[in-house]
Design a protein around this motif. Structure first.
Motif, short mmCIF file in Angstrom:
data_model
loop_
_atom_site.label_atom_id
_atom_site.label_comp_id
_atom_site.label_asym_id
_atom_site.label_seq_id
_atom_site.Cartn_x
_atom_site.Cartn_y
_atom_site.Cartn_z
N TYR A 148 22.09 -21.57 -21.11
CA TYR A 148 21.06 -21.63 -20.26
C TYR A 148 21.37 -21.44 -18.77
O TYR A 148 20.56 -20.67 -18.23
N PRO A 149 22.48 -22.01 -18.49
CA PRO A 149 22.62 -21.56 -16.82
C PRO A 149 22.80 -20.27 -16.53
O PRO A 149 22.49 -19.69 -15.46
N VAL A 150 23.47 -19.46 -17.52
CA VAL A 150 23.83 -18.11 -17.35
C VAL A 150 22.41 -17.40 -17.29
O VAL A 150 22.19 -16.32 -16.43
N VAL A 151 21.56 -17.57 -18.39
CA VAL A 151 20.22 -16.96 -18.32
C VAL A 151 19.45 -17.53 -17.12
O VAL A 151 18.87 -16.29 -16.71
N ILE A 152 19.49 -18.57 -16.75
CA ILE A 152 18.88 -18.92 -15.43
C ILE A 152 19.27 -18.05 -14.24
O ILE A 152 18.61 -17.48 -13.32
N VAL A 153 20.62 -17.78 -14.09
CA VAL A 153 21.16 -17.00 -12.98
C VAL A 153 20.84 -15.57 -13.14
O VAL A 153 20.33 -15.07 -12.14
N LEU A 154 20.84 -14.91 -14.12
CA LEU A 154 20.56 -13.74 -14.78
C LEU A 154 19.06 -13.22 -14.35
O LEU A 154 18.67 -12.25 -13.74
N ILE A 155 18.00 -14.25 -14.53
CA ILE A 155 16.65 -14.35 -14.22
C ILE A 155 16.34 -14.36 -12.56
O ILE A 155 15.79 -13.39 -12.29
N VAL A 156 17.12 -15.40 -12.12
CA VAL A 156 16.96 -15.30 -10.60
C VAL A 156 17.55 -14.24 -9.86
O VAL A 156 16.87 -13.49 -9.05
N LEU A 157 18.55 -13.61 -10.34
CA LEU A 157 19.06 -12.27 -9.64
C LEU A 157 18.15 -11.13 -9.87
O LEU A 157 17.97 -10.31 -8.99
N ASN A 158 17.78 -11.11 -11.31
CA ASN A 158 16.82 -10.12 -11.33
C ASN A 158 15.52 -10.17 -10.82
O ASN A 158 14.98 -9.05 -10.31
N ILE A 159 15.05 -11.34 -10.61
CA ILE A 159 13.82 -11.40 -9.33
C ILE A 159 14.03 -10.71 -8.10
O ILE A 159 13.43 -10.08 -7.44
N ASP B 219 16.44 -8.48 -7.29
CA ASP B 219 17.11 -7.21 -7.88
C ASP B 219 17.03 -6.35 -6.54
O ASP B 219 18.20 -5.64 -6.14
N GLU B 220 15.96 -6.15 -5.92
CA GLU B 220 15.78 -5.20 -5.18
C GLU B 220 16.52 -5.35 -3.68
O GLU B 220 16.88 -4.46 -2.89
N PHE B 221 16.62 -6.70 -3.47
CA PHE B 221 17.49 -7.22 -2.26
C PHE B 221 19.17 -7.14 -2.47
O PHE B 221 19.73 -7.42 -1.58
N ILE B 222 19.42 -7.04 -3.59
CA ILE B 222 20.93 -6.98 -4.14
C ILE B 222 21.59 -5.81 -4.13
O ILE B 222 21.33 -5.09 -5.13
N LYS B 223 22.15 -5.06 -3.11
CA LYS B 223 22.66 -3.84 -3.19
C LYS B 223 23.96 -3.67 -4.19
O LYS B 223 24.34 -2.87 -4.34
N ASN B 224 24.76 -4.76 -3.76
CA ASN B 224 25.95 -4.74 -4.43
C ASN B 224 25.98 -5.36 -5.95
O ASN B 224 25.63 -6.55 -6.05
N LYS B 225 25.99 -4.45 -6.99
CA LYS B 225 25.74 -4.90 -8.33
C LYS B 225 26.89 -5.80 -8.97
O LYS B 225 26.69 -6.67 -9.76
#
Length: 125
Positions: free
Chosen positions: A41-52, A54-60
């Motif tokens: 669950y924590p990994v999934v939560i982090v991925l969901i938040v990062l995906n939200i 995503d347009e602000f995260i230039k470095n993948k």
């Protein structure tokens, strides 16, 4: 595409597995599921938040950093949930912010997000 034979085999396997697991009882099913859920669950939560965001995260690489550090803490929590005693590591994790509420992974996720940003800026300069 899947053939009908393969589909039938999958349906039979899932049905038999479900029938066997349903006989364990709710307590045993929950006891088996908790360590897995505490880890995933924590990994999934982090991925969901990062995906939200995503347009602000230039470095993948931020995704990898946040997920890997979250996963490390989650694995420690999952091992603790099954009763495996890793005293030194668990003591460290217990001292992290929000650990008492089950959110010890938040600070490592933030650190894993920030470190790639710092290194990418140093390389650009």
């Amino acid at each position: 595409m899947y053939s009908k034979t393969r589909s039938k085999a999958v349906v039979i396997i899932v049905t038999v597995f479900s029938a066997v697991v349903s006989n364990f009882g709710v307590e045993k099913i929950v006891k088996l599921a908790v360590p897995l859920l505490v880890t995933v669950y924590p990994v999934v939560i982090v991925l969901i938040v990062l995906n939200i965001f995503d347009e602000f995260i230039k470095n993948k690489n931020c995704y990898a950093g946040a997920v890997y550090l979250t996963l490390i803490i989650s694995i420690v929590d999952g091992l603790a949930a099954i009763g495996l005693n890793l005293k030194g590591v668990q003591n460290f994790v217990a001292k992290l912010p929000f650990a008492s509420a089950g959110f010890a992974w938040i600070l490592p996720a933030i650190i894993g997000l920030i470190i790639p940003l710092i290194f990418s800026r140093k390389q650009e300069a």
